[in-house]
Design a protein around this motif. Sequence first.
Motif, PDB file in Angstrom:
ATOM      1  N   GLU A 365       0.808  -1.216   0.000  1.00 36.07           N
ATOM      2  CA  GLU A 365       0.000   0.000   0.000  1.00 36.07           C
ATOM      3  C   GLU A 365       0.845   1.271   0.000  1.00 36.07           C
ATOM      4  OE1 GLU A 365      -2.897   0.051   3.081  1.00 36.07           O
ATOM      5  OE2 GLU A 365      -3.921  -1.759   2.397  1.00 36.07           O
ATOM      6  N   GLU A 366       1.839   1.339   0.898  1.00 38.10           N
ATOM      7  CA  GLU A 366       2.634   2.566   0.993  1.00 38.10           C
ATOM      8  C   GLU A 366       3.513   2.710  -0.250  1.00 38.10           C
ATOM      9  OE1 GLU A 366       5.767   4.976   3.906  1.00 38.10           O
ATOM     10  OE2 GLU A 366       5.167   2.922   4.418  1.00 38.10           O
ATOM     11  N   VAL A 367       3.449   3.891  -0.874  1.00 38.23           N
ATOM     12  CA  VAL A 367       4.169   4.142  -2.124  1.00 38.23           C
ATOM     13  C   VAL A 367       5.518   4.792  -1.840  1.00 38.23           C
ATOM     14  CG1 VAL A 367       4.112   5.378  -4.333  1.00 38.23           C
ATOM     15  CG2 VAL A 367       2.021   4.349  -3.418  1.00 38.23           C
ATOM     16  N   GLY A 368       6.536   4.318  -2.516  1.00 41.08           N
ATOM     17  CA  GLY A 368       7.862   4.915  -2.421  1.00 41.08           C
ATOM     18  C   GLY A 368       8.584   4.788  -3.753  1.00 41.08           C
ATOM     19  N   GLU A 369       9.816   5.259  -3.804  1.00 42.77           N
ATOM     20  CA  GLU A 369      10.605   5.204  -5.037  1.00 42.77           C
ATOM     21  C   GLU A 369      11.499   3.966  -5.029  1.00 42.77           C
ATOM     22  OE1 GLU A 369      13.758   7.902  -7.688  1.00 42.77           O
ATOM     23  OE2 GLU A 369      13.161   8.552  -5.685  1.00 42.77           O
ATOM     24  N   ILE A 370      11.542   3.268  -6.157  1.00 38.07           N
ATOM     25  CA  ILE A 370      12.424   2.110  -6.286  1.00 38.07           C
ATOM     26  C   ILE A 370      13.872   2.592  -6.391  1.00 38.07           C
ATOM     27  CG2 ILE A 370      13.084   0.146  -7.742  1.00 38.07           C
ATOM     28  CD1 ILE A 370      10.193  -0.117  -8.568  1.00 38.07           C
ATOM     29  N   MET A 371      14.738   2.006  -5.560  1.00 39.23           N
ATOM     30  CA  MET A 371      16.164   2.321  -5.573  1.00 39.23           C
ATOM     31  C   MET A 371      16.938   1.007  -5.622  1.00 39.23           C
ATOM     32  SD  MET A 371      16.052   5.370  -2.695  1.00 39.23           S
ATOM     33  CE  MET A 371      17.739   5.894  -2.921  1.00 39.23           C
ATOM     34  N   VAL A 372      18.051   0.989  -6.369  1.00 37.94           N
ATOM     35  CA  VAL A 372      18.778  -0.263  -6.575  1.00 37.94           C
ATOM     36  C   VAL A 372      20.287  -0.041  -6.509  1.00 37.94           C
ATOM     37  CG1 VAL A 372      16.994  -1.368  -7.989  1.00 37.94           C
ATOM     38  CG2 VAL A 372      18.712   0.056  -9.084  1.00 37.94           C
ATOM     39  N   ARG A 373      20.990  -1.162  -6.275  1.00 33.27           N
ATOM     40  CA  ARG A 373      22.440  -1.163  -6.375  1.00 33.27           C
ATOM     41  C   ARG A 373      22.882  -2.572  -6.780  1.00 33.27           C
ATOM     42  NH1 ARG A 373      24.411   0.558  -0.589  1.00 33.27           N
ATOM     43  NH2 ARG A 373      26.391   0.617  -1.723  1.00 33.27           N
ATOM     44  N   GLY A 374      24.090  -2.695  -7.281  1.00 32.15           N
ATOM     45  CA  GLY A 374      24.591  -3.999  -7.704  1.00 32.15           C
ATOM     46  C   GLY A 374      25.530  -3.877  -8.891  1.00 32.15           C
ATOM     47  N   ASP A 375      26.115  -4.986  -9.303  1.00 30.84           N
ATOM     48  CA  ASP A 375      27.113  -4.983 -10.375  1.00 30.84           C
ATOM     49  C   ASP A 375      26.533  -4.711 -11.753  1.00 30.84           C
ATOM     50  OD1 ASP A 375      29.251  -5.374  -8.726  1.00 30.84           O
ATOM     51  OD2 ASP A 375      29.384  -7.539  -9.046  1.00 30.84           O
ATOM     52  N   ILE A 376      25.221  -4.704 -11.892  1.00 33.09           N
ATOM     53  CA  ILE A 376      24.623  -4.385 -13.186  1.00 33.09           C
ATOM     54  C   ILE A 376      24.313  -2.888 -13.322  1.00 33.09           C
ATOM     55  CG2 ILE A 376      23.592  -6.674 -13.442  1.00 33.09           C
ATOM     56  CD1 ILE A 376      20.908  -5.411 -12.685  1.00 33.09           C
ATOM     57  N   VAL A 377      24.553  -2.110 -12.272  1.00 31.66           N
ATOM     58  CA  VAL A 377      24.197  -0.685 -12.266  1.00 31.66           C
ATOM     59  C   VAL A 377      25.350   0.147 -12.822  1.00 31.66           C
ATOM     60  CG1 VAL A 377      23.501   1.279 -10.848  1.00 31.66           C
ATOM     61  CG2 VAL A 377      22.672  -1.016 -10.288  1.00 31.66           C
ATOM     62  N   THR A 378      25.017   1.051 -13.743  1.00 35.02           N
ATOM     63  CA  THR A 378      26.013   1.932 -14.340  1.00 35.02           C
ATOM     64  C   THR A 378      26.773   2.732 -13.287  1.00 35.02           C
ATOM     65  OG1 THR A 378      26.339   3.758 -15.898  1.00 35.02           O
ATOM     66  CG2 THR A 378      24.323   3.801 -14.616  1.00 35.02           C
ATOM     67  N   LYS A 379      28.003   3.106 -13.631  1.00 36.01           N
ATOM     68  CA  LYS A 379      28.764   4.014 -12.776  1.00 36.01           C
ATOM     69  C   LYS A 379      28.355   5.456 -13.018  1.00 36.01           C
ATOM     70  CE  LYS A 379      31.540   0.925 -10.904  1.00 36.01           C
ATOM     71  NZ  LYS A 379      31.449   0.565  -9.472  1.00 36.01           N
ATOM     72  N   GLY A 380      27.661   5.702 -14.139  1.00 40.22           N
ATOM     73  CA  GLY A 380      27.203   7.067 -14.382  1.00 40.22           C
ATOM     74  C   GLY A 380      27.037   7.400 -15.843  1.00 40.22           C
ATOM     75  N   TYR A 381      26.823   8.678 -16.122  1.00 38.38           N
ATOM     76  CA  TYR A 381      26.551   9.189 -17.460  1.00 38.38           C
ATOM     77  C   TYR A 381      27.821   9.742 -18.084  1.00 38.38           C
ATOM     78  CZ  TYR A 381      21.789   8.772 -15.736  1.00 38.38           C
ATOM     79  OH  TYR A 381      20.622   8.275 -15.208  1.00 38.38           O
ATOM     80  N   TRP A 382      27.932   9.592 -19.374  1.00 41.93           N
ATOM     81  CA  TRP A 382      29.109   9.978 -20.132  1.00 41.93           C
ATOM     82  C   TRP A 382      29.352  11.489 -20.016  1.00 41.93           C
ATOM     83  CZ3 TRP A 382      33.037   7.558 -22.428  1.00 41.93           C
ATOM     84  CH2 TRP A 382      33.762   8.211 -23.440  1.00 41.93           C
ATOM     85  N   ASN A 383      30.480  11.833 -19.402  1.00 40.56           N
ATOM     86  CA  ASN A 383      30.899  13.234 -19.279  1.00 40.56           C
ATOM     87  C   ASN A 383      29.852  14.126 -18.608  1.00 40.56           C
ATOM     88  OD1 ASN A 383      33.362  12.705 -20.495  1.00 40.56           O
ATOM     89  ND2 ASN A 383      32.623  13.212 -22.550  1.00 40.56           N
ATOM     90  N   LYS A 384      29.063  13.552 -17.693  1.00 40.18           N
ATOM     91  CA  LYS A 384      28.039  14.345 -17.003  1.00 40.18           C
ATOM     92  C   LYS A 384      28.074  14.042 -15.497  1.00 40.18           C
ATOM     93  CE  LYS A 384      24.807  15.369 -20.706  1.00 40.18           C
ATOM     94  NZ  LYS A 384      25.824  15.298 -21.747  1.00 40.18           N
ATOM     95  N   PRO A 385      29.090  14.530 -14.805  1.00 36.70           N
ATOM     96  CA  PRO A 385      29.209  14.240 -13.369  1.00 36.70           C
ATOM     97  C   PRO A 385      28.047  14.776 -12.533  1.00 36.70           C
ATOM     98  CG  PRO A 385      30.800  15.920 -14.060  1.00 36.70           C
ATOM     99  CD  PRO A 385      30.212  15.342 -15.301  1.00 36.70           C
ATOM    100  N   ALA A 386      27.491  15.923 -12.914  1.00 37.10           N
ATOM    101  CA  ALA A 386      26.371  16.481 -12.140  1.00 37.10           C
ATOM    102  C   ALA A 386      25.135  15.593 -12.280  1.00 37.10           C
ATOM    103  CB  ALA A 386      26.065  17.901 -12.607  1.00 37.10           C
ATOM    104  N   GLU A 387      24.847  15.125 -13.508  1.00 38.16           N
ATOM    105  CA  GLU A 387      23.719  14.217 -13.731  1.00 38.16           C
ATOM    106  C   GLU A 387      23.925  12.918 -12.963  1.00 38.16           C
ATOM    107  OE1 GLU A 387      20.942  14.402 -15.432  1.00 38.16           O
ATOM    108  OE2 GLU A 387      21.118  16.059 -16.857  1.00 38.16           O
TER     109      GLU A 387
END
Length: 526
Positions: A365-387
Amino acid sequence: MRLPFILEKALSLYADKEAVISGENRFTYRQFARRVFCLAGFLKSRGIGPGHRVAILHPNTHEFLECYFAAAELGAILVPLNSRLSPVELGRIMKDSGAVFLVFAHVFLSRAAAVLADQTLISGSLCSGAGDGPFPPGTVDYEKALEGGDLDRPRAIEGDDDEIAHLYYTSGTTGEPKGVALSHKNVSFHALAAIAELRLCDADVWIHAAPLFHLADAWAAFAVTWVGGTHVMTGDFEPGPVLSAMENERVTITNMIPAMLNMLLHDPGVKNRDFSGLRLILSGGAPMAPALVKKIMETFKCDYCQTYGMTETSPYLALSILKDNLARLDSDQRFFYKAKTGRPFLGTLLKVAREDGSEVARDDEEVGEIMVRGDIVTKGYWNKPAETSRAFKDGWLRTGDMAVIDREGYVNIVDRKKDMIITGGENVYSIEVENVLYSHPAILEAAVIGVPDPQWGEALTAVVSLKEGHEAREDEIIGYFKSRGDIAGFKIPKSVIFVPGLPKTGSGKISKKKLKEKWAKPGDGP
């Protein structure tokens, strides 16, 4: 683990087994690997090496698969381009990625020529497919390039598993393009996890119906190869040819987005085909209404699995595969869980969290945001440290998807955070309303948006297209909601807009962004 290992493994065990079926072309793993090695040799002779970005603009054919593996052999970074984008949009991605080489199909010659004419970093290009020129300067015919490539496998580049293998662009259609960087570790770990979860093996035949420039399908290039399965290529998606290939090639498993499956279900000849080879259909890229899930299982007479993922996670985060205790439930209860978003994928740790990062109650019932971590998760966006920084919270990737979670650990998405509608002070999650729309016998496709309204803040508005030969009126659809008695009054659409077809994104999903741009402008109404 680096990606060249995957083809090496398949070649060692399945050299003479059929690997790829692409139109009139049929290749064993030995033949496919030779083509990959020749392509890698040619690219190497043109100066392509570790870290260089190689872009590809191509339909789903064997050449696309070959480029995925050839780039990996060289330690280069493949940049799959959305073939539905304009030359200007493609050019932005090319410039942002710093691509130095382009592989394109002849059907995209005009767009490729426009893009190449505006690039300063490009050192060369390959064009596949029969056709007349004139070709852009520096362009070589794809098959001739393979003829001149090395016949022996080039020595695979050694390197760190965390080095980038692919750049997928998630927002190239408007504004600033954003490249998701996936590493060799991300892609290979995801492939292994998918093999285990879906019990992939050398008997499997996978049809690449969803576009290979999108991770709804691209992950299977590696997982299916790893186990020695067979790849069936479709070119551009057309319901009739896809259904024929599924029947004739005895396809066992595939993943498509809901819009594609909906088109297959409404193809006139679907009921007269033999799909006895199918063991599992997966659906991903967007939530699937329970009514469509039932129709899929009834039509294709196979098992069904809902998938949930995003580009940043290679892509799977959750699957609706049943745990053993749930598999023993009666059919209605099993279906209840199968139609959910699913439980966490093998390669992820997942939580549904409040704004402060604490987990919501597991009460469905209670709604929240899905958050994840693990070896399949990107390290980030190309040349976009703020993003990149904004996307993570305490090491957890914030997905932007709002969901509930039950005591079994199964999540169910209720909406994208940005798509939630606030009407009369009440939060309405569009997916719940869309599920009701999809249960209506006349509706083919549906989306729900909020239109600015002086009284309600946002007025709930349904945008629908109807099945061929069916009719419906606005008052009849609104009355359908009221007659059900299982949905609150504030969740009933205030208006219904009828359109011939709903706009789609490059990957084929319904584009709510385009619907909002047309109908949800301040001061506008339907």
